[in-house]
Write a protein that holds these residues in place. Structure first.
Motif, PDB file in Angstrom:
ATOM      1  N   GLN A 177     -12.220  -8.797   2.666  1.00 45.60           N
ATOM      2  CA  GLN A 177     -12.734  -8.007   3.786  1.00 45.60           C
ATOM      3  C   GLN A 177     -11.828  -8.158   5.011  1.00 45.60           C
ATOM      4  N   ILE A 178     -11.366  -9.374   5.261  1.00 44.99           N
ATOM      5  CA  ILE A 178     -10.463  -9.594   6.395  1.00 44.99           C
ATOM      6  C   ILE A 178      -9.154  -8.847   6.179  1.00 44.99           C
ATOM      7  N   CYS A 179      -8.585  -8.942   4.972  1.00 47.93           N
ATOM      8  CA  CYS A 179      -7.346  -8.212   4.680  1.00 47.93           C
ATOM      9  C   CYS A 179      -7.541  -6.720   4.883  1.00 47.93           C
ATOM     10  N   GLN A 180      -8.644  -6.204   4.380  1.00 48.44           N
ATOM     11  CA  GLN A 180      -8.921  -4.774   4.505  1.00 48.44           C
ATOM     12  C   GLN A 180      -9.073  -4.374   5.976  1.00 48.44           C
ATOM     13  N   GLN A 181      -9.758  -5.215   6.750  1.00 46.10           N
ATOM     14  CA  GLN A 181      -9.961  -4.923   8.177  1.00 46.10           C
ATOM     15  C   GLN A 181      -8.627  -4.917   8.927  1.00 46.10           C
ATOM     16  N   TRP A 182      -7.786  -5.925   8.681  1.00 46.51           N
ATOM     17  CA  TRP A 182      -6.508  -5.995   9.388  1.00 46.51           C
ATOM     18  C   TRP A 182      -5.609  -4.829   8.997  1.00 46.51           C
ATOM     19  N   MET A 183      -5.661  -4.400   7.744  1.00 45.69           N
ATOM     20  CA  MET A 183      -4.882  -3.228   7.333  1.00 45.69           C
ATOM     21  C   MET A 183      -5.417  -1.966   7.999  1.00 45.69           C
ATOM     22  N   ARG A 184      -6.728  -1.873   8.101  1.00 48.00           N
ATOM     23  CA  ARG A 184      -7.324  -0.699   8.745  1.00 48.00           C
ATOM     24  C   ARG A 184      -6.925  -0.644  10.220  1.00 48.00           C
ATOM     25  N   GLU A 185      -6.905  -1.808  10.879  1.00 46.24           N
ATOM     26  CA  GLU A 185      -6.488  -1.865  12.283  1.00 46.24           C
ATOM     27  C   GLU A 185      -5.027  -1.461  12.451  1.00 46.24           C
ATOM     28  N   ASP A 211      -6.206   2.510   5.527  1.00 49.90           N
ATOM     29  CA  ASP A 211      -7.541   2.280   4.963  1.00 49.90           C
ATOM     30  C   ASP A 211      -7.385   2.105   3.451  1.00 49.90           C
ATOM     31  N   TYR A 212      -7.329   0.857   3.004  1.00 44.49           N
ATOM     32  CA  TYR A 212      -7.019   0.556   1.598  1.00 44.49           C
ATOM     33  C   TYR A 212      -8.276   0.053   0.896  1.00 44.49           C
ATOM     34  N   PRO A 213      -8.556   0.560  -0.318  1.00 44.79           N
ATOM     35  CA  PRO A 213      -9.822   0.217  -0.985  1.00 44.79           C
ATOM     36  C   PRO A 213      -9.862  -1.222  -1.491  1.00 44.79           C
ATOM     37  N   ARG A 214     -11.076  -1.762  -1.504  1.00 45.06           N
ATOM     38  CA  ARG A 214     -11.315  -3.139  -1.934  1.00 45.06           C
ATOM     39  C   ARG A 214     -12.241  -3.124  -3.144  1.00 45.06           C
ATOM     40  N   ILE A 215     -11.987  -4.017  -4.078  1.00 44.60           N
ATOM     41  CA  ILE A 215     -12.835  -4.107  -5.275  1.00 44.60           C
ATOM     42  C   ILE A 215     -14.014  -5.024  -4.965  1.00 44.60           C
ATOM     43  N   HIS A 216     -15.206  -4.464  -4.967  1.00 45.78           N
ATOM     44  CA  HIS A 216     -16.420  -5.238  -4.719  1.00 45.78           C
ATOM     45  C   HIS A 216     -16.699  -6.136  -5.925  1.00 45.78           C
ATOM     46  N   GLY A 217     -16.998  -7.372  -5.641  1.00 45.91           N
ATOM     47  CA  GLY A 217     -17.193  -8.340  -6.722  1.00 45.91           C
ATOM     48  C   GLY A 217     -15.931  -9.092  -7.060  1.00 45.91           C
ATOM     49  N   GLY A 218     -14.759  -8.536  -6.680  1.00 45.38           N
ATOM     50  CA  GLY A 218     -13.483  -9.215  -6.790  1.00 45.38           C
ATOM     51  C   GLY A 218     -13.096  -9.676  -8.178  1.00 45.38           C
ATOM     52  N   TYR A 219     -12.280 -10.727  -8.194  1.00 41.61           N
ATOM     53  CA  TYR A 219     -11.748 -11.262  -9.452  1.00 41.61           C
ATOM     54  C   TYR A 219     -12.876 -11.646 -10.405  1.00 41.61           C
ATOM     55  N   ALA A 240       0.831  -1.211   0.000  1.00 46.74           N
ATOM     56  CA  ALA A 240       0.000   0.000   0.000  1.00 46.74           C
ATOM     57  C   ALA A 240       0.862   1.257   0.000  1.00 46.74           C
ATOM     58  N   ARG A 241       1.968   1.234   0.738  1.00 46.54           N
ATOM     59  CA  ARG A 241       2.861   2.388   0.746  1.00 46.54           C
ATOM     60  C   ARG A 241       3.469   2.626  -0.638  1.00 46.54           C
ATOM     61  N   ARG A 242       3.810   1.527  -1.323  1.00 47.72           N
ATOM     62  CA  ARG A 242       4.420   1.648  -2.648  1.00 47.72           C
ATOM     63  C   ARG A 242       3.383   1.879  -3.754  1.00 47.72           C
ATOM     64  N   ASN A 243       2.123   1.561  -3.458  1.00 44.73           N
ATOM     65  CA  ASN A 243       1.046   1.705  -4.456  1.00 44.73           C
ATOM     66  C   ASN A 243      -0.158   2.378  -3.810  1.00 44.73           C
ATOM     67  N   PRO A 244      -0.035   3.668  -3.499  1.00 45.83           N
ATOM     68  CA  PRO A 244      -1.108   4.339  -2.757  1.00 45.83           C
ATOM     69  C   PRO A 244      -2.423   4.446  -3.529  1.00 45.83           C
ATOM     70  N   ASP A 245      -2.371   4.305  -4.868  1.00 45.24           N
ATOM     71  CA  ASP A 245      -3.593   4.386  -5.671  1.00 45.24           C
ATOM     72  C   ASP A 245      -4.131   3.011  -6.051  1.00 45.24           C
ATOM     73  N   GLY A 246      -3.644   1.967  -5.400  1.00 50.31           N
ATOM     74  CA  GLY A 246      -4.039   0.610  -5.755  1.00 50.31           C
ATOM     75  C   GLY A 246      -5.311   0.150  -5.073  1.00 50.31           C
ATOM     76  N   TYR A 247      -5.611  -1.133  -5.299  1.00 50.55           N
ATOM     77  CA  TYR A 247      -6.791  -1.778  -4.726  1.00 50.55           C
ATOM     78  C   TYR A 247      -6.408  -3.199  -4.327  1.00 50.55           C
TER      79      TYR A 247
END
Length: 346
Positions: A86-94, A98-106, A68-75
């Motif tokens: 969702q778990i990855c996003q939650q653990w990063m937020r903790e 706060d890193y964005p997640r793509i809804h619907g995924g791959y 996330a630090r190297r790719n601040p505009d990523g997902y």
């Protein structure tokens, strides 16, 4: 983008500019999947948390934060945009990110890119760049902004001698790269045709998407003309000097040459039936002599068997294929003339 699926899922295909930083290893995913089938979702989630905790969890979260630090505009994403991402996003937020997640995924992105291939294949204009083997078509494509390098996406040089170190991507990943490239072309060059190299159905082991092949079959052809001497030199530089450099970078100095020699001899052996026994034996003998001289520091002898292969094998095959496409040719010329035509007419 950060793909949080397991490595085995990533290996089956992902998207351009994507890094695999999984929530679970393949073995952990298999255990959780079995638990889910036997005991349900809640038990599977509990097992997942017990497998990924403590130092293991800290190490993976740190890898995500570093990304996330190297790719601040990523997902980030998982297969369906569900629990894993969702778990990855939650653990990063903790951890303060706060890193964005793509809804619907791959699955959603793959569906979108399949639709893109179908739409762009039927609606977009294409121009094909053709020419004899060794005419430096890929080098010319690199100079044309409104072009896509299908061989680059396939990580293969597009001939019997086209294999490159590291192997090719998965078929799905190849298709995703093409679709993403076509989207970029539509955005950057909405009124211009996209220039592609005139490829066969397969680039190495990877197949061009059916609708793209059909569009290419209808497209006009531009012929890149070059002398035999130019083609021999280009082939020497790319399939000998560059190929050896790639393998030494990948395998090391000594092992790289061994891999290079094996690659050349196996590539020639792969077309033995088409060459015929006598012609194959003669070329293989020339190749062996060239490899001995090359290992001693003189690569120039390769030009002899390269010229013979171009004249006796590739040129007749090219002439046969072009005889069926003559009515599609709209321009022919050397590299400068073709470049000018493509930049002015497309």
């Amino acid at each position: 983008m950060m793909d949080t699926r397991a490595p085995v899922e990533f290996a089956h295909g992902s998207f351009p500019n994507t890094v695999n930083l999984p929530l679970m290893t393949d073995d952990e995913r298999a255990l959780v999947g079995t638990c889910y089938k036997q005991q349900g979702q809640e038990a599977a989630i509990d097992l997942g948390h017990s497998l990924v905790h403590g130092a293991v969890k800290s190490e993976r979260v740190e890898a995500w934060l570093d990304f996330a630090r190297r790719n601040p505009d990523g997902y980030l994403f998982c297969f369906r945009g569900g629990l894993r991402s969702q778990i990855c996003q939650q653990w990063m937020r903790e951890a303060g990110c706060d890193y964005p997640r793509i809804h619907g995924g791959y699955k959603a992105m793959r569906r979108f890119l399949i639709d893109t291939l179908e739409t762009q294949g039927s609606e977009r204009r294409f121009i094909l760049l053709a020419g004899h083997t060794g005419a430096a078509k890929t080098a010319l494509l690199a100079r044309v902004p409104n072009s896509l390098d299908l061989e680059g996406m396939a990580h293969h040089r597009g001939s019997a001698f086209g294999k490159r170190p590291g192997g090719q991507p998965a078929q799905i990943g190849f298709e995703n790269s093409i679709a993403a490239g076509l989207l970029q072309q539509a955005e950057r060059f909405p009124a211009q045709a996209t220039v592609l190299e005139d490829e066969s159905r397969l680039i190495g082991k990877l197949a061009l998407p059916q609708n793209l092949r059909e569009a290419m079959a209808r497209a006009p052809l531009v012929l890149l003309q070059s002398t035999l001497a130019q083609r021999v030199e280009h082939t020497f530089e790319n399939y000998i000097l560059a190929a050896l450099h790639e393998r030494r970078e990948h395998y090391g100095q000594e092992q790289g040459f061994t891999q290079f020699a094996d690659y050349l001899r196996q590539s020639l052996a792969n077309i033995q039936r088409r060459l015929g026994g006598a012609r194959y034996q003669a070329l293989d003998a020339q190749l062996m002599e060239a490899l001995v001289a090359h290992e001693r520091g003189d690569p120039d002898a390769h030009r002899g068997w390269i010229e013979a292969l171009l004249v006796d094998y590739y040129d007749p095959m090219y002439s046969y294929q072009m005889d069926k496409k003559r009515d599609q040719v709209v321009f022919a010329g050397d590299a400068d003339a073709v470049y000018q035509y493509l930049t002015e007419e497309t």
